[in-house]
Design a protein around this motif. Structure first.
Motif, short mmCIF file in Angstrom:
data_model
loop_
_atom_site.label_atom_id
_atom_site.label_comp_id
_atom_site.label_asym_id
_atom_site.label_seq_id
_atom_site.Cartn_x
_atom_site.Cartn_y
_atom_site.Cartn_z
N LYS A 23 0.83 -1.20 0.00
CA LYS A 23 0.00 0.00 0.00
C LYS A 23 0.87 1.25 0.00
O LYS A 23 1.62 1.50 0.93
CB LYS A 23 -0.93 0.02 1.21
N LEU A 24 0.73 2.02 -1.07
CA LEU A 24 1.45 3.28 -1.18
C LEU A 24 0.89 4.26 -0.15
O LEU A 24 -0.32 4.39 -0.03
CB LEU A 24 1.26 3.82 -2.60
N PRO A 25 1.75 4.93 0.60
CA PRO A 25 1.24 5.88 1.59
C PRO A 25 0.64 7.12 0.93
O PRO A 25 0.83 7.36 -0.26
CB PRO A 25 2.48 6.26 2.41
N ASP A 26 -0.07 7.89 1.71
CA ASP A 26 -0.61 9.16 1.24
C ASP A 26 0.54 10.00 0.69
O ASP A 26 1.62 10.04 1.30
CB ASP A 26 -1.27 9.86 2.43
N PRO A 27 0.37 10.67 -0.45
CA PRO A 27 1.46 11.48 -1.02
C PRO A 27 2.01 12.52 -0.05
O PRO A 27 3.19 12.85 -0.10
CB PRO A 27 0.81 12.14 -2.23
N ALA A 28 1.17 13.03 0.85
CA ALA A 28 1.63 14.02 1.82
C ALA A 28 2.65 13.44 2.80
O ALA A 28 3.38 14.19 3.46
CB ALA A 28 0.44 14.60 2.58
N ALA A 29 2.73 12.11 2.90
CA ALA A 29 3.69 11.46 3.79
C ALA A 29 5.11 11.47 3.21
O ALA A 29 6.07 11.25 3.93
CB ALA A 29 3.26 10.03 4.09
N SER A 153 5.27 19.70 -5.81
CA SER A 153 6.48 20.49 -5.99
C SER A 153 7.35 20.41 -4.75
O SER A 153 6.89 20.01 -3.67
CB SER A 153 6.11 21.96 -6.24
N LYS A 154 8.62 20.80 -4.90
CA LYS A 154 9.53 20.81 -3.76
C LYS A 154 8.98 21.73 -2.67
O LYS A 154 9.07 21.43 -1.49
CB LYS A 154 10.91 21.32 -4.17
N LYS A 155 8.39 22.83 -3.08
CA LYS A 155 7.88 23.82 -2.13
C LYS A 155 6.65 23.32 -1.38
O LYS A 155 6.55 23.47 -0.16
CB LYS A 155 7.54 25.11 -2.86
N ASP A 156 5.71 22.71 -2.09
CA ASP A 156 4.42 22.34 -1.49
C ASP A 156 4.30 20.87 -1.14
O ASP A 156 3.31 20.45 -0.55
CB ASP A 156 3.28 22.71 -2.45
N GLY A 157 5.27 20.04 -1.53
CA GLY A 157 5.19 18.60 -1.27
C GLY A 157 4.42 17.89 -2.37
O GLY A 157 3.94 18.51 -3.33
N LEU A 158 4.30 16.59 -2.25
CA LEU A 158 3.60 15.80 -3.26
C LEU A 158 2.10 15.83 -3.01
O LEU A 158 1.65 15.81 -1.87
CB LEU A 158 4.11 14.37 -3.26
N SER A 159 1.32 15.87 -4.10
CA SER A 159 -0.13 15.93 -3.96
C SER A 159 -0.83 14.70 -4.53
O SER A 159 -1.95 14.39 -4.14
CB SER A 159 -0.67 17.19 -4.63
N ALA A 160 -0.20 13.99 -5.47
CA ALA A 160 -0.82 12.80 -6.04
C ALA A 160 0.26 11.91 -6.67
O ALA A 160 1.25 12.39 -7.20
CB ALA A 160 -1.85 13.17 -7.10
N ILE A 161 0.01 10.60 -6.57
CA ILE A 161 0.89 9.61 -7.21
C ILE A 161 -0.02 8.61 -7.90
O ILE A 161 -0.92 8.05 -7.28
CB ILE A 161 1.77 8.88 -6.19
N THR A 162 0.19 8.41 -9.20
CA THR A 162 -0.56 7.42 -9.96
C THR A 162 0.43 6.36 -10.42
O THR A 162 1.36 6.65 -11.16
CB THR A 162 -1.27 8.05 -11.17
N LEU A 163 0.24 5.13 -9.95
CA LEU A 163 1.16 4.05 -10.30
C LEU A 163 0.88 3.49 -11.68
O LEU A 163 -0.27 3.48 -12.14
CB LEU A 163 1.03 2.91 -9.28
N GLY A 164 1.94 3.03 -12.32
CA GLY A 164 1.80 2.36 -13.60
C GLY A 164 1.53 3.28 -14.77
O GLY A 164 1.14 2.84 -15.83
N ALA A 186 -4.10 2.69 -9.59
CA ALA A 186 -4.90 3.64 -8.82
C ALA A 186 -4.16 4.92 -8.54
O ALA A 186 -2.96 4.92 -8.34
CB ALA A 186 -5.33 3.00 -7.50
N LYS A 187 -4.91 6.02 -8.52
CA LYS A 187 -4.34 7.30 -8.18
C LYS A 187 -4.56 7.52 -6.70
O LYS A 187 -5.64 7.34 -6.17
CB LYS A 187 -5.02 8.41 -8.97
N ILE A 188 -3.48 7.89 -6.02
CA ILE A 188 -3.57 8.15 -4.59
C ILE A 188 -3.33 9.65 -4.43
O ILE A 188 -2.32 10.17 -4.87
CB ILE A 188 -2.52 7.34 -3.81
N THR A 189 -4.29 10.34 -3.85
CA THR A 189 -4.24 11.79 -3.73
C THR A 189 -4.13 12.18 -2.26
O THR A 189 -4.74 11.57 -1.39
CB THR A 189 -5.52 12.42 -4.32
N ALA A 190 -3.32 13.22 -2.01
CA ALA A 190 -3.18 13.72 -0.64
C ALA A 190 -4.50 14.24 -0.13
O ALA A 190 -5.28 14.84 -0.88
CB ALA A 190 -2.12 14.81 -0.59
N LYS A 191 -4.76 14.01 1.14
CA LYS A 191 -6.00 14.48 1.75
C LYS A 191 -5.88 15.90 2.23
O LYS A 191 -4.87 16.37 2.58
CB LYS A 191 -6.38 13.57 2.92
#
Length: 191
Positions: A23-29, A153-164, A186-191
């Motif tokens: 399980k990929l963690p939340d992008p904000a992690a 972005s480096k400034k704001d952090g990651l907001s979404a990761i879509t695998l594959g 699946a796309k995992i988006t920061a909450k």
């Protein structure tokens, strides 16, 4: 001719959960591995087997027998940096599961990969008395990392990761088909 600087390539890490290993963690992690880091180098190992047989012309050919992607990092020990702290806390962990973390890379050509890696040969605080403390080691992927689309972005952090998924028009890195299928793209988006 574009010649990107290494600092434009981004390395992000996040905690890995042994109870939910795929399980990929939340992008904000994800935390940028950058503060105090002065060098990150690709140290991938490729093993080959050279052979020649009577079906050929007498010259040897090489076959890739194994591939292990590894990234060495080094710089100054910054005790307040959360990414360094995640790695630093693994230093005295004696087994693989306690050394695992997620490692995402955003390359300068627009390709991205994400996968589970192990933090190895961690050095956090060494050197001459007049020098700043060293922070170094390497991140060794477990298998081949997956293609991904990474937003943020480096400034704001990651907001979404879509695998594959590789961004349109960009070359594709090798994928771990079983892991991509399990993730369902699946796309995992920061909450």
């Amino acid at each position: 001719m574009t010649q990107p600087k290494n600092a434009k390539r981004e390395h992000w890490i996040a905690p890995w959960d042994a109870k939910n290993p795929d399980k990929l963690p939340d992008p904000a992690a994800f935390m940028l591995l950058g503060l105090g880091i002065t060098s990150i180098e690709d140290d991938t190992d490729e093993n080959t087997d050279d052979y020649s047989d009577y079906a050929g012309d007498g010259n040897t050919a090489s076959t890739l027998t194994s591939y292990a992607e590894k990234w060495n990092y080094s710089g100054r020990n910054v005790t307040e940096d959360p990414a360094q702290t995640l790695i630093r806390k693994m230093k005295r962990k004696p087994n693989d599961d306690d050394r695992r973390l997620w490692h995402a890379i955003r390359f300068t050509d627009g390709t991205n990969v994400v996968g589970v890696a192990k933090a190895m040969e961690i050095k956090a605080g060494s050197g001459d008395s007049s020098d700043y403390e060293e922070f170094s080691g390497h991140l060794d992927y477990d298998g081949v990392p997956q293609d991904a689309t990474i937003e943020g972005s480096k400034k704001d952090g990651l907001s979404a990761i879509t695998l594959g998924v590789t961004p349109p028009g960009k070359p594709s890195a090798p994928t771990n088909a079983a892991a991509v299928a399990q993730a369902g793209g699946a796309k995992i988006t920061a909450k």
